[in-house]
Structure formats: structure tokens, C-alpha cells
Write a protein that holds these residues in place. Structure first.
Motif, PDB file in Angstrom:
ATOM      1  N   ILE A   1     -11.532  -4.003  -8.244  1.00  0.00           N
ATOM      2  CA  ILE A   1     -11.463  -2.694  -8.909  1.00  0.00           C
ATOM      3  C   ILE A   1     -10.851  -2.841 -10.305  1.00  0.00           C
ATOM      4  CG2 ILE A   1     -10.455  -0.368  -8.832  1.00  0.00           C
ATOM      5  CD1 ILE A   1     -10.517  -0.588  -5.744  1.00  0.00           C
TER       6      ILE A   1
ATOM      7  N   THR B   1     -10.134  -6.541  -2.899  1.00  0.00           N
ATOM      8  CA  THR B   1     -10.731  -5.285  -3.359  1.00  0.00           C
ATOM      9  C   THR B   1      -9.953  -4.724  -4.543  1.00  0.00           C
ATOM     10  OG1 THR B   1     -11.401  -4.835  -1.073  1.00  0.00           O
ATOM     11  CG2 THR B   1     -11.480  -2.982  -2.609  1.00  0.00           C
ATOM     12  N   ASN B   2      -8.652  -4.760  -4.458  1.00  0.00           N
ATOM     13  CA  ASN B   2      -7.805  -4.268  -5.544  1.00  0.00           C
ATOM     14  C   ASN B   2      -8.090  -5.022  -6.846  1.00  0.00           C
ATOM     15  OD1 ASN B   2      -5.588  -2.534  -6.357  1.00  0.00           O
ATOM     16  ND2 ASN B   2      -4.249  -4.331  -6.333  1.00  0.00           N
TER      17      ASN B   2
ATOM     18  N   GLU C   1      -8.006  -6.502   1.249  1.00  0.00           N
ATOM     19  CA  GLU C   1      -7.461  -5.380   0.454  1.00  0.00           C
ATOM     20  C   GLU C   1      -7.004  -5.857  -0.921  1.00  0.00           C
ATOM     21  OE1 GLU C   1      -5.013  -2.480   2.239  1.00  0.00           O
ATOM     22  OE2 GLU C   1      -6.183  -2.444   4.086  1.00  0.00           O
TER      23      GLU C   1
ATOM     24  N   CYS D   1       2.207  -4.088   2.899  1.00  0.00           N
ATOM     25  CA  CYS D   1       1.151  -4.474   3.829  1.00  0.00           C
ATOM     26  C   CYS D   1       1.337  -5.918   4.248  1.00  0.00           C
ATOM     27  CB  CYS D   1      -0.238  -4.273   3.217  1.00  0.00           C
ATOM     28  SG  CYS D   1      -0.700  -5.572   2.079  1.00  0.00           S
TER      29      CYS D   1
ATOM     30  N   VAL E   1      -8.857   4.418  -1.767  1.00  0.00           N
ATOM     31  CA  VAL E   1      -9.263   3.013  -1.905  1.00  0.00           C
ATOM     32  C   VAL E   1      -8.110   2.183  -2.483  1.00  0.00           C
ATOM     33  CG1 VAL E   1     -11.063   1.397  -2.654  1.00  0.00           C
ATOM     34  CG2 VAL E   1     -11.647   3.795  -2.225  1.00  0.00           C
ATOM     35  N   VAL E   2      -7.483   1.458  -1.587  1.00  0.00           N
ATOM     36  CA  VAL E   2      -6.267   0.659  -1.869  1.00  0.00           C
ATOM     37  C   VAL E   2      -5.363   1.311  -2.922  1.00  0.00           C
ATOM     38  CG1 VAL E   2      -6.930  -1.589  -0.939  1.00  0.00           C
ATOM     39  CG2 VAL E   2      -7.629  -1.028  -3.259  1.00  0.00           C
TER      40      VAL E   2
ATOM     41  N   ASN F   1       0.824  -1.200   0.000  1.00  0.00           N
ATOM     42  CA  ASN F   1       0.000   0.000   0.000  1.00  0.00           C
ATOM     43  C   ASN F   1       0.858   1.250   0.000  1.00  0.00           C
ATOM     44  OD1 ASN F   1       0.695   0.696   2.640  1.00  0.00           O
ATOM     45  ND2 ASN F   1      -0.761  -0.801   3.399  1.00  0.00           N
TER      46      ASN F   1
ATOM     47  N   HIS G   1      -3.603  -8.084  -9.383  1.00  0.00           N
ATOM     48  CA  HIS G   1      -3.314  -6.693  -9.730  1.00  0.00           C
ATOM     49  C   HIS G   1      -2.285  -6.112  -8.763  1.00  0.00           C
ATOM     50  CE1 HIS G   1      -4.275  -3.103 -12.003  1.00  0.00           C
ATOM     51  NE2 HIS G   1      -4.191  -2.427 -10.871  1.00  0.00           N
TER      52      HIS G   1
ATOM     53  N   ILE H   1     -12.495  -2.674   9.144  1.00  0.00           N
ATOM     54  CA  ILE H   1     -12.971  -2.779   7.757  1.00  0.00           C
ATOM     55  C   ILE H   1     -12.888  -1.450   7.021  1.00  0.00           C
ATOM     56  CG2 ILE H   1     -14.562  -4.699   8.176  1.00  0.00           C
ATOM     57  CD1 ILE H   1     -16.803  -2.407   7.764  1.00  0.00           C
TER      58      ILE H   1
ATOM     59  N   ASN I   1     -13.381  -7.090   3.167  1.00  0.00           N
ATOM     60  CA  ASN I   1     -12.521  -6.843   4.323  1.00  0.00           C
ATOM     61  C   ASN I   1     -13.152  -7.360   5.607  1.00  0.00           C
ATOM     62  OD1 ASN I   1      -9.903  -5.068   3.711  1.00  0.00           O
ATOM     63  ND2 ASN I   1     -11.482  -4.654   2.196  1.00  0.00           N
ATOM     64  N   LEU I   2     -14.463  -7.368   5.658  1.00  0.00           N
ATOM     65  CA  LEU I   2     -15.154  -7.968   6.804  1.00  0.00           C
ATOM     66  C   LEU I   2     -14.903  -9.471   6.824  1.00  0.00           C
ATOM     67  CD1 LEU I   2     -17.229  -7.125   9.054  1.00  0.00           C
ATOM     68  CD2 LEU I   2     -19.018  -7.861   7.480  1.00  0.00           C
TER      69      LEU I   2
ATOM     70  N   LEU J   1     -17.889  -0.652  -5.553  1.00  0.00           N
ATOM     71  CA  LEU J   1     -16.543  -1.054  -5.129  1.00  0.00           C
ATOM     72  C   LEU J   1     -16.336  -0.799  -3.638  1.00  0.00           C
ATOM     73  CD1 LEU J   1     -14.821   0.254  -8.363  1.00  0.00           C
ATOM     74  CD2 LEU J   1     -15.298  -2.135  -7.770  1.00  0.00           C
ATOM     75  N   PHE J   2     -17.023   0.203  -3.100  1.00  0.00           N
ATOM     76  CA  PHE J   2     -17.022   0.357  -1.644  1.00  0.00           C
ATOM     77  C   PHE J   2     -17.730  -0.830  -1.005  1.00  0.00           C
ATOM     78  CE2 PHE J   2     -16.368   5.069  -1.964  1.00  0.00           C
ATOM     79  CZ  PHE J   2     -15.264   5.118  -1.137  1.00  0.00           C
TER      80      PHE J   2
ATOM     81  N   MET K   1      -7.365  -8.629   6.439  1.00  0.00           N
ATOM     82  CA  MET K   1      -6.414  -7.869   5.630  1.00  0.00           C
ATOM     83  C   MET K   1      -6.304  -8.398   4.205  1.00  0.00           C
ATOM     84  SD  MET K   1      -4.883  -5.281   7.148  1.00  0.00           S
ATOM     85  CE  MET K   1      -3.168  -5.178   6.626  1.00  0.00           C
TER      86      MET K   1
ATOM     87  N   PHE L   1      -3.746   4.200   8.576  1.00  0.00           N
ATOM     88  CA  PHE L   1      -4.001   5.205   7.530  1.00  0.00           C
ATOM     89  C   PHE L   1      -5.310   5.978   7.695  1.00  0.00           C
ATOM     90  CE2 PHE L   1      -1.529   1.750   5.350  1.00  0.00           C
ATOM     91  CZ  PHE L   1      -0.299   2.335   5.573  1.00  0.00           C
TER      92      PHE L   1
ATOM     93  N   PRO M   1     -16.744  -3.537  13.654  1.00  0.00           N
ATOM     94  CA  PRO M   1     -15.397  -3.921  13.191  1.00  0.00           C
ATOM     95  C   PRO M   1     -14.696  -2.767  12.465  1.00  0.00           C
ATOM     96  CG  PRO M   1     -17.063  -4.829  11.724  1.00  0.00           C
ATOM     97  CD  PRO M   1     -17.819  -4.129  12.817  1.00  0.00           C
TER      98      PRO M   1
ATOM     99  N   HIS N   1      -7.718   3.437   2.305  1.00  0.00           N
ATOM    100  CA  HIS N   1      -6.515   4.277   2.288  1.00  0.00           C
ATOM    101  C   HIS N   1      -6.061   4.564   0.853  1.00  0.00           C
ATOM    102  CE1 HIS N   1      -3.781   0.984   1.127  1.00  0.00           C
ATOM    103  NE2 HIS N   1      -4.450   0.212   1.963  1.00  0.00           N
TER     104      HIS N   1
ATOM    105  N   GLY O   1     -15.517  -3.680  -1.086  1.00  0.00           N
ATOM    106  CA  GLY O   1     -14.433  -3.500  -0.118  1.00  0.00           C
ATOM    107  C   GLY O   1     -14.889  -3.785   1.298  1.00  0.00           C
ATOM    108  N   VAL O   2     -16.029  -3.271   1.675  1.00  0.00           N
ATOM    109  CA  VAL O   2     -16.543  -3.514   3.027  1.00  0.00           C
ATOM    110  C   VAL O   2     -16.764  -5.005   3.243  1.00  0.00           C
ATOM    111  CG1 VAL O   2     -18.563  -3.199   4.518  1.00  0.00           C
ATOM    112  CG2 VAL O   2     -17.539  -1.225   3.388  1.00  0.00           C
TER     113      VAL O   2
ATOM    114  N   ARG P   1     -10.149   0.289   6.847  1.00  0.00           N
ATOM    115  CA  ARG P   1      -8.751   0.508   6.470  1.00  0.00           C
ATOM    116  C   ARG P   1      -8.513   0.496   4.959  1.00  0.00           C
ATOM    117  NH1 ARG P   1      -3.937  -1.988   5.285  1.00  0.00           N
ATOM    118  NH2 ARG P   1      -2.113  -1.396   6.508  1.00  0.00           N
ATOM    119  N   PHE P   2      -9.243  -0.375   4.254  1.00  0.00           N
ATOM    120  CA  PHE P   2      -8.970  -0.580   2.822  1.00  0.00           C
ATOM    121  C   PHE P   2      -9.111   0.691   1.995  1.00  0.00           C
ATOM    122  CE2 PHE P   2     -12.926  -0.274   0.424  1.00  0.00           C
ATOM    123  CZ  PHE P   2     -13.882  -0.300   1.444  1.00  0.00           C
TER     124      PHE P   2
ATOM    125  N   TRP Q   1      -5.908   3.621  -5.274  1.00  0.00           N
ATOM    126  CA  TRP Q   1      -6.377   4.024  -6.611  1.00  0.00           C
ATOM    127  C   TRP Q   1      -6.595   5.528  -6.734  1.00  0.00           C
ATOM    128  CZ3 TRP Q   1      -7.513   1.141 -11.165  1.00  0.00           C
ATOM    129  CH2 TRP Q   1      -7.226  -0.227 -11.076  1.00  0.00           C
TER     130      TRP Q   1
ATOM    131  N   PHE R   1     -14.306   8.607   3.427  1.00  0.00           N
ATOM    132  CA  PHE R   1     -14.964   7.322   3.614  1.00  0.00           C
ATOM    133  C   PHE R   1     -15.100   7.034   5.110  1.00  0.00           C
ATOM    134  CE2 PHE R   1     -14.878   2.592   3.676  1.00  0.00           C
ATOM    135  CZ  PHE R   1     -16.120   2.407   3.097  1.00  0.00           C
TER     136      PHE R   1
END
Lengths: 249, 249
Positions: free
Chosen positions: A140, A136-137, A133, A10, B107-108, A5, A223, B99, A125-126, A117-118, A130, B71, B96, B104, A121-122, B101-102, B110, B118
Motif C-alpha cells: 500500500i 500488504t502494508n 499484513e 500483532c 485495511v491494515v 495494528n 512501513h 485471510i 495473507n494466503l 491492494l485487496f 500473518m 477484528f 481459509p 482490519h 492482501g488476499v 483479517r488483514f 489505513w 470486506f
């Protein structure tokens, strides 16, 4: 390829679990390249929110239908979490899904990161801590590089096949704008809503497929790090704002 | 001025409570302008996550310090929720936080919506239910229009006053990019990290002030609907990508 990151490399959830095992409990922290992470905080997600593999089609249909309740971000997050409430229950029942709603329209209509994408991500990550991430990347990157929407819902709100478009960007404004240009449809239309609801299903399904692979231990992040690649946080469509490829309004 | 989101007019929490009182419990829904909302879902946030007014300075300091743990997005969300865990407890203890963090680096990494916004969105929607959308909208407008960072932390990690810059955009890439140009500092530097940590404090403090006013019943949303203004989701810095004002890379 592992995400690193914007501030430092990370840690994956596996790294954290290994790290946590090497240090004393209590105020224990894991330090990597100058970044201090709370192992207590990170371990909580890993332990509480169990994942069982989900059927992507089922998730996609929920996301499509839920778009019409609370829009794009909620659609994707609930597409994953609603079935997990049924299959796993426990903490998923107490997670306040409605807090994802505000990200609609690229965050209350500002046209930034697509709300889907949010939501992805939520949820990821839930579920994956970690490791979410990296998932999520990858989601995206899929969104930006794929002609969407592809999903064909059951009981579609609109009996019409939407035009396909590739956003080359995770921004709502760019993604929706390119689709509007392709389709000739305005923003406040049933056709645009249908397009976004189907796209929410696509994003939810892609996230599900990555999480299923993660659950099986076969997930490999694809990615790379945007920040490392560009030496700052950035998308990959640089010339759409910088240079000769700037679109007319 | 009331936000109306991209698909239809939105309901405030007050509207929902009034609406919920008029309909039967169970599968009850509130419908407004064609959008169906689950009153059960919306009411849960309103009832579970109590708010007590917080000291903005206290929130800012936590956000600043927590930037160095996870972050920007986590910094703002935890800046608000950590003190609420102490002052209120209950469901805040089970939320939690990690969740967030991503997000940052926009968004990871981007470079899209600044992670601080956020974090502000998650916290304010958790605390204020649907009213959190209007609060988030106002925080974004503050971020885009204000020369930042302003916060002066106790025990600063870097004994240096960072340069001020106005982003005119909620995008991480634009905000950080303009600051990098102003300061002459690169992305992967202690100075840029210090700038972002202080900016996280500013965003957390602004969010706290709006939530305190909301708690007192004196909060009046200021910023209008982006989607209604532009007839699509958008920022307000149009000519930075469209037109003659495009920056060189």
C-alpha cells in the motif's frame, strides 16, 4: 519496523509458531496484549499454502491480462495464484479466486481501497499467513508513493504509453481521479482501463518481489503502523480532505 | 435495480448459468458488452458453496465475539462461514477464513473501506457468486446510511450502550472518526472496540438477511451503481472532501 495494528501489537507467523509450540494442542490460543488469536486457525495457512519464488514479470503479465477478465482485485490475486496453481498446485487449486472480483473500483465502485491492494492482501495473507499484513502494508505504501503505471505489457490492448501519476492515497477515487486530471481522460474510456490494467501489474509485481524476499528470509517490513502514527486509522494525505489543500470536484 | 460495474454491465449468476448452458464446455467463455468472463471460474463458486438460511441473531453474536479474536473483517466473514461449516460443511471447512483479517482498520489500519464490508463481500461472493456483488453494494449502502451500532450482544465485553452515529461513508476513518466525535472517546479505548464489535454484528446480520432473501428468490438489489451515478468510482458524501463541508481535523 514491525506493524502494530489498531487494537494491539500483532504477532508475526514466527511468533505464532513459537507460541503454539509452548502451549497444549486443541483449544490452544496465543494471547498478546489482550488480543486472543486462534493458533489453530493461523497455523493452517502457514502449513497448507506453500510458496515458491515467482518471476515478477510473469506475474505482472498475468495480472495485466486478467484485469480484462475480472478487473483489478482479481487481476492481482490471480497474477500470483495462477502460477502457484501450476508450480505448487494442491490447495491453490481449490481457492475460490473469483471472490476477489467484487473489490473492483474500490469495492463495487465505491472508490475506496483500490481493488489491486485487496488482491495483493488476499494473495499475500494466503501465502505468508500473518506476515502477509506487513507485506500488504508495504505494498500500500508503495502504491501511494510511486508514480504509476510503470509496467509495459506484451501484447498491450492499447498501443499508448499512459500518463504517470502519484496517488498519495490508496483510494481508488483519489488515485484514478488524479490520473484522470493528469491525462484528461474520462473514467469510462479505453485509456483509463489500460492505465488500471498496467497498474494492477505493477502492484502484483511489487507484491511478488516482497514475497520472494520473505521466502528467502530477507524481507524486512519498511512501513510503520498507520493507526499508531495517527492515533486512529488513517491515510497520510490529511490535508486533501482536512485543510486548505482540498481539490475542486 | 441491477448493478452495472465500472467497466461494463455485469452478469448475475442466473445470467451466467443461462449463458453457460448455451455454450460448449471446456474453454467456454461468456461475453457481455466487451467483458469476457470465464464461466468455468464463475460456475465453480455457484456449485460448491451451498447456502442454507441462517439465523441473523446467531450470525451477529458470532461476529461480535470474533471481533475480539481477529477484528472486523474476520468477524463478519466468520460470522457467516462458521455456522455454514456446521450446517453445510464441505468446502466451507477448507476456506481459509484467516485471510480476511488483514482488512482490519480499513485495511491494515489505513482507514479505507471498513473491514466489516470486506468481510461481508468475501462471504456474500463466496456464497452467492456474482450476485454477491449486488448484495455487497446493498450492505455498503446500509452501512453508510444507518445509525450504528444497533446490536445488543449476549455477554457483552463492556456493559455500556454505545453512542449511535451515521457514517455517510463506507470509510473506516470517516465512520470511526464521526463516532469518536459523537462519543468523545479515543481510538485506542475499550469503548471504541466495543462499538466496532457491535457494528460488525450489525453488518453480518444485514448480510445474512439479504442472503436469506436471495436464497428464497425474493432478493431485489436496491442500491444503484456508484460508478454510473458519478461517472467514476466514488462515495456519495462528495462535499465532505470537496467543498465547504470539510471537517476540521
Amino acid at each position: 519496523m514491525k506493524i502494530e495494528n489498531e487494537a494491539t501489537g500483532c504477532l508475526s507467523r514466527r511468533d505464532l509458531i513459537i507460541g503454539a509450540g509452548k502451549i497444549a494442542a486443541g483449544a490452544a490460543v496465543v494471547t498478546a496484549g489482550g488480543l486472543t488469536l486462534s493458533s489453530e486457525v493461523m497455523a493452517r495457512t502457514a502449513h497448507e499454502y506453500k510458496y515458491v519464488k515467482l518471476d515478477p514479470e510473469r506475474v505482472g503479465q498475468i495480472a495485466y491480462e486478467n484485469w480484462y477478465k475480472n478487473f483489478c482485485s482479481y487481476a492481482v490475486a490471480s497474477g500470483l495464484i495462477e502460477p502457484l496453481r501450476k508450480e505448487v498446485g494442491g490447495p491453490y487449486n481449490h481457492f475460490p479466486l473469483e471472490i476477489t472480483r467484487f473489490a473492483h473500483g474500490g469495492v463495487v465502485g465505491w472508490g475506496t481501497m483500490c481493488g489491486t491492494l485487496f488482491g495483493a492482501g488476499v494473495a499475500s495473507n494466503l501465502i505468508a499467513g500473518m506476515d502477509g499484513e506487513e507485506i500488504t502494508n508495504d505494498v500500500i505504501a508503495y502504491y501511494a508513493s510511486t508514480e504509476l503505471p510503470l509496467y509495459k505489457p506484451k501484447n498491450a490492448k492499447l498501443d499508448r504509453t499512459p500518463e504517470l501519476s502519484r496517488s498519495n492515497s490508496p483510494l481508488c477515487h483519489v488515485s484514478v481521479g488524479k490520473w484522470m486530471k493528469r491525462s484528461g481522460k474520462q473514467f469510462f474510456t479505453a485509456e483509463r482501463k489500460d492505465r488500471c490494467a498496467r497498474l494492477a501489474a505493477d502492484v502484483a509485481m511489487n507484491t511478488t518481489m516482497l514475497l520472494n524476499a520473505w521466502h528467502d528470509g530477507s524481507y524486512e517490513p519498511k512501513h510503520g503502523s498507520q493507526a499508531k502514527t495517527h492515533n486512529m486509522t488513517a491515510q497520510n494525505n490529511c490535508t486533501e480532505c482536512h485543510g486548505s489543500n482540498v481539490p475542486t470536484p
